[in-house]
Design an enzyme around this catalytic site. Structure first.
Site, PDB file in Angstrom:
ATOM      1  N   VAL A  17       3.829   1.589  -1.218  1.00 48.47           N
ATOM      2  CA  VAL A  17       4.398   1.733  -2.557  1.00 48.47           C
ATOM      3  C   VAL A  17       3.361   2.318  -3.501  1.00 48.47           C
ATOM      4  O   VAL A  17       3.634   3.246  -4.261  1.00 48.47           O
ATOM      5  CB  VAL A  17       4.889   0.362  -3.084  1.00 48.47           C
ATOM      6  CG1 VAL A  17       5.350   0.492  -4.529  1.00 48.47           C
ATOM      7  CG2 VAL A  17       6.004  -0.170  -2.216  1.00 48.47           C
ATOM      8  N   PHE A  18       2.181   1.784  -3.425  1.00 45.22           N
ATOM      9  CA  PHE A  18       1.102   2.239  -4.297  1.00 45.22           C
ATOM     10  C   PHE A  18       0.847   3.734  -4.137  1.00 45.22           C
ATOM     11  O   PHE A  18       0.724   4.467  -5.116  1.00 45.22           O
ATOM     12  CB  PHE A  18      -0.161   1.428  -3.989  1.00 45.22           C
ATOM     13  CG  PHE A  18      -1.411   1.990  -4.573  1.00 45.22           C
ATOM     14  CD1 PHE A  18      -1.543   2.141  -5.951  1.00 45.22           C
ATOM     15  CD2 PHE A  18      -2.466   2.368  -3.750  1.00 45.22           C
ATOM     16  CE1 PHE A  18      -2.711   2.652  -6.485  1.00 45.22           C
ATOM     17  CE2 PHE A  18      -3.626   2.887  -4.290  1.00 45.22           C
ATOM     18  CZ  PHE A  18      -3.745   3.034  -5.662  1.00 45.22           C
ATOM     19  N   TYR A  19       0.833   4.207  -2.897  1.00 46.80           N
ATOM     20  CA  TYR A  19       0.526   5.616  -2.670  1.00 46.80           C
ATOM     21  C   TYR A  19       1.633   6.564  -3.127  1.00 46.80           C
ATOM     22  O   TYR A  19       1.433   7.769  -3.202  1.00 46.80           O
ATOM     23  CB  TYR A  19       0.194   5.856  -1.191  1.00 46.80           C
ATOM     24  CG  TYR A  19      -1.239   5.538  -0.899  1.00 46.80           C
ATOM     25  CD1 TYR A  19      -2.259   6.116  -1.666  1.00 46.80           C
ATOM     26  CD2 TYR A  19      -1.604   4.652   0.099  1.00 46.80           C
ATOM     27  CE1 TYR A  19      -3.574   5.802  -1.434  1.00 46.80           C
ATOM     28  CE2 TYR A  19      -2.922   4.345   0.343  1.00 46.80           C
ATOM     29  CZ  TYR A  19      -3.907   4.926  -0.431  1.00 46.80           C
ATOM     30  OH  TYR A  19      -5.217   4.627  -0.213  1.00 46.80           O
ATOM     31  N   LEU A  20       2.809   6.027  -3.419  1.00 51.53           N
ATOM     32  CA  LEU A  20       3.894   6.892  -3.874  1.00 51.53           C
ATOM     33  C   LEU A  20       3.650   7.416  -5.288  1.00 51.53           C
ATOM     34  O   LEU A  20       4.178   8.438  -5.674  1.00 51.53           O
ATOM     35  CB  LEU A  20       5.221   6.139  -3.831  1.00 51.53           C
ATOM     36  CG  LEU A  20       5.805   6.026  -2.424  1.00 51.53           C
ATOM     37  CD1 LEU A  20       7.034   5.157  -2.456  1.00 51.53           C
ATOM     38  CD2 LEU A  20       6.141   7.403  -1.866  1.00 51.53           C
ATOM     39  N   ARG A  78       0.821  -1.199   0.000  1.00 52.31           N
ATOM     40  CA  ARG A  78       0.000   0.000   0.000  1.00 52.31           C
ATOM     41  C   ARG A  78       0.866   1.266   0.000  1.00 52.31           C
ATOM     42  O   ARG A  78       0.582   2.224  -0.702  1.00 52.31           O
ATOM     43  CB  ARG A  78      -0.922  -0.035   1.232  1.00 52.31           C
ATOM     44  CG  ARG A  78      -2.085   0.876   1.078  1.00 52.31           C
ATOM     45  CD  ARG A  78      -3.329   0.393   1.806  1.00 52.31           C
ATOM     46  NE  ARG A  78      -4.445   1.230   1.390  1.00 52.31           N
ATOM     47  CZ  ARG A  78      -5.120   1.081   0.279  1.00 52.31           C
ATOM     48  NH1 ARG A  78      -4.816   0.107  -0.541  1.00 52.31           N
ATOM     49  NH2 ARG A  78      -6.114   1.896  -0.035  1.00 52.31           N
TER      50      ARG A  78
END
Lengths: 399, 382
Positions: free
Chosen positions: B126-129, B124
């Site tokens: 990583v995804f939000y980056l 999660r």
């Protein structure tokens, strides 16, 4: 009037897991269990014979078995046929022919490819005493359909007109699909029975019973449950339906919350005749009118249709006078009454008590089936209980 | 016929030089640089391997004007993934793989950054980056799995990326693990992240049972109940358990002395049995199973035998058609597992009873909705 039943014999640890079904016809009492095996207990035992020493056992399916029915007939020419049908938890229907002389099982592969793809739940074999009417098999599937087959035992005779009743015809067991009674909506068909009058009754999870005509495969009556409804309108599950031997009455066992009710219907006009209820005087259950203080798993008429046996989760078998709708007898089952002490299962592996084991199935025994003292003059009862036992009783007196 | 005034040839010139169709295609195809993601060499660290890959790609595109072909080879799959960037060639593909390649390269650089900082982070995180690029968390987790598989790593943890912690635990004693890491006592905490060498230690003599619960709500209630929280380690995976919670139980099983009982309580429905089975047994990897767990309920007969006769049985619900077919399939799977016979029989029996009775129930409703009391009564019977 009351009746008294005494235990003739019993067998603890009859299966390795819960026993879910019982059926009885002349040579054997058949039981099926969650352990996946089908057992045929010889009915005629000598004095001192133990049931476990006279049993045929067949492992059928590893997911376990739950419904069973037997069929025994001596066809013209003296051909003896004994069939067992059972259903596994995986939804498969199995049919076996058993030779009572040698005790060998022969698996019959009678269903078509399409029929095999269905998930079955309940099965009944119907023996017709009338030569003009053929034997039948009915089964329900989990989607709510009722399937009907004609059960043919003999090779079709080419010259039907000049039939010689003594001529021995070749055995050729096969099924002919008669058709399907579809459910109006997809709902679980829990139980089924077929009457001598050519009527099929299918019981459903939602508490309704559909009575259909075999000739047209169309519903003629629809009975709704009369039990108390739970908060969710879902506690009326029908657990067993049974026609009386002459087909005039239909007994329906359904849940009423955690209680069990048995209702009698008249089949010609579809009228409700009444309920079988035990009087409740206790202050706790002032409102309830029920047949058993627990779900009723099985009902069975005797051969004359005068009496009805019911069994339930409360660990009791009750015998009722059908005409008066009065209770004649109550058998209280206790895990401790198994003859062989080492076979008593009063507690399961979880430590749950089975001292009063729920009774999962009951069936009347006709006169002359079991043998032994009084066996020829008196009717009897057989039941299977959650303590993994099979019990046989006969009516007291008259010996 | 190379001339000074034109750097690139015209199409006519190309056609003159390359009389056949094949020659023309060859001449027009740019020189490419193949970058292969394959098994990680033991001598090579993940960080340096990724650095090499990325710098190769960067040099190719920026300095040599060569398109990059990213090739992903999987050991287990027969086909390999080949992606051109920038895209060239005939447009035979439905979507040019620019997006996919951008995601993979950006993830690779993320992984190398994580490895550099010796940190771990969740999918999660990583995804939000870069939400705009990744679009959904599923794309991130799938691509990460592709990368891990091509490097032939056992799981995502080796990339320094873990699934978000879902499971909760609550213990009556402090549990210490790794170096100076601690699970505080009497406090609901997330199931910790562990390394393969992690060992849990604590004052086990104060722990009587490890109780695994299907439901978060019941876990919370029990965690506040002094009768329970003084002697039981409570664990919940909130429904179907994640790998981490299962691994935590496995670690717990290894660390706990044999006197500690392991029990699991789920809803009395086919899904509950499936959840119990997931904790007890899995055929993928033994470090995610806990065979010491005993399925204790909630059994359908517990609800039927409760003392309250007026409401008894009313909390049961009908098994739906979907439940039933689920139960059938579960049974079929269950019989084919290599689970210990007694455990298998117990789970099978429960599914069979649910099917035969055609009823199910929620674990909250047992004992007049007092689960703590139920748990205490159940423990009395062992």
């Amino acid at each position: 009037m009351s009746k008294l039943y005494i235990s003739t014999t019993n067998c603890g640890k009859a299966h390795e897991s819960d026993i879910f079904g019982i059926a009885l016809s002349s040579p054997y009492t058949a039981t099926v269990s969650g352990d996946g095996s089908l057992k045929l207990w010889q009915n005629r035992l000598m004095d001192g014979d133990k049931p476990k020493e006279h049993v045929l056992s067949k492992f059928v399916h590893k997911t376990g078995l739950h419904h069973v029915d037997t069929f025994h007939s001596v066809e013209q020419g003296g051909l003896e046929v004994f069939l067992v049908a059972c259903v596994s938890f995986s939804g498969q229907l199995f049919l076996y022919s058993v030779d009572p002389k040698t005790g060998t099982f022969e698996e019959l592969d009678l269903l078509s490819k399409n029929e095999k793809q269905r998930s079955y739940w309940c099965v009944k074999l119907f023996k017709s005493a009338d030569r003009a009417v053929s034997h039948k098999m009915v089964a329900t599937d989990v989607k709510g359909s009722t399937l009907v087959w004609t059960l043919k035992l003999l090779k079709p005779d080419e010259q039907d007109e000049i039939q010689d009743p003594e001529a021995i015809r070749e055995r050729d067991i096969h099924l002919e699909a008669l058709g399907e009674i579809p459910a109006t909506e997809a709902k679980f068909a829990t139980s089924v029975d077929i009457s001598v009058k050519g009527i099929v009754a299918t019981g459903f999870q939602d508490g309704s019973v559909v009575v259909s005509q075999l000739e047209t495969l169309r519903a003629i009556y629809n009975f709704e449950g009369f039990g108390i409804k739970g908060t969710e309108e879902s506690s009326g599950t029908v657990r067993d339906v049974k026609f009386s031997p002459l087909g005039g009455l239909l007994a329906v066992a359904n849940d009423s919350g955690s209680y069990g009710c048995v209702t009698l219907y008249e089949t010609q006009y579809g009228e409700r005749v009444g309920n079988l209820t035990v009087p409740t005087h206790s202050s706790q259950n002032s409102m309830a009118s029920f047949t058993h203080d627990g779900w009723v798993f099985g009902v069975s008429f005797n051969s004359t249709g005068e009496f009805l046996a019911t069994c339930g989760y409360d660990g009791k078998v009750r015998v009722w006078d059908v005409k008066q709708r009065e209770r004649l007898s109550t058998l209280n089952i206790s895990a401790g009454d198994i003859e062989e002490e080492e076979d008593i299962v009063s507690q399961d592996e979880n430590g749950d008590s089975l001292k009063t084991p729920p009774v999962m199935g009951v069936t009347f025994i006709n006169k002359g089936v079991r043998g032994g003292i009084g066996g020829d003059t008196n009717e009897g009862l057989a039941c299977v209980c959650l303590d993994r036992s099979v019990r046989w009783f006969r009516e007291a007196g008259g010996v | 016929m190379k001339t000074e005034h034109s750097l690139t040839e015209s199409l006519r010139e190309y056609m003159n030089h390359n009389p056949t169709r094949k020659d023309l295609t060859d001449a027009l195809t740019p020189r490419t640089r193949d970058i292969k993601l394959t098994k990680l060499q033991p001598s090579q660290s993940l960080e340096s391997e990724i650095e090499t890959l990325l710098s190769l790609a960067r040099n190719g595109i920026e300095q040599h004007n060569e398109p990059v072909v990213l090739i992903i080879e999987w050991e287990k799959r027969t086909h390999k993934l080949k992606m051109n960037y920038p895209y060239h060639g005939f447009e035979t593909l439905k979507d040019p793989p620019a997006m996919k390649i951008a995601v993979l390269l950006s993830l690779l650089s993320r992984i190398s950054a994580i490895a550099k900082s010796r940190d771990i982070c969740t999918i999660r995180d990583v995804f939000y980056l870069n939400v705009e690029l990744y679009k959904s968390q599923q794309i991130v987790s799938e691509s990460l799995r592709d990368i891990a598989e091509s490097f032939q790593l056992s799981d995502l943890n080796a990339l320094g990326i873990v699934a978000a912690q879902k499971g909760l635990c609550c213990t009556p004693v402090e549990l210490s693990f790794d170096i100076d890491k601690l699970i505080l006592k009497n406090q609901k905490s997330l199931v910790p992240l562990m390394t393969p060498t992690t060992e849990l230690s604590g004052n086990w003599s104060l722990v009587k049972r490890v109780v695994v619960l299907e439901k978060d709500a019941i876990f919370s209630k029990l965690a506040e109940n002094p009768l329970i929280n003084q002697q039981c380690i409570l664990v919940t995976g909130k429904g179907f358990p994640d790998w981490l919670t299962r691994h935590f139980l496995y670690k717990m099983m290894l660390s706990c002395p044999p006197t500690v009982l392991f029990e699991i309580y789920t809803d009395s429905d086919p899904y509950g049995i499936e959840i119990a089975l997931k904790y007890i047994y899995n055929d993928v990897n033994t470090v995610y199973q806990c065979p010491r767990l005993v399925y204790r309920g909630v059994m359908i007969q517990d609800l039927l035998q409760s003392g309250d006769t007026v409401h008894r049985g009313l909390q049961l619900l009908d098994l739906s058609a979907r439940d039933l077919s689920y139960a059938m399939n579960l049974l079929k799977r269950l019989v084919n597992t290599t689970l210990k016979a007694s455990k298998k029989r117990l789970l099978m029996r429960e599914v069979q009873r649910q099917m035969f009775y055609q009823k199910k129930a929620e674990m909250n409703t047992v004992h007049g909705a007092d689960f703590a009391k139920y748990l205490v009564t159940k423990s009395g019977t062992t």
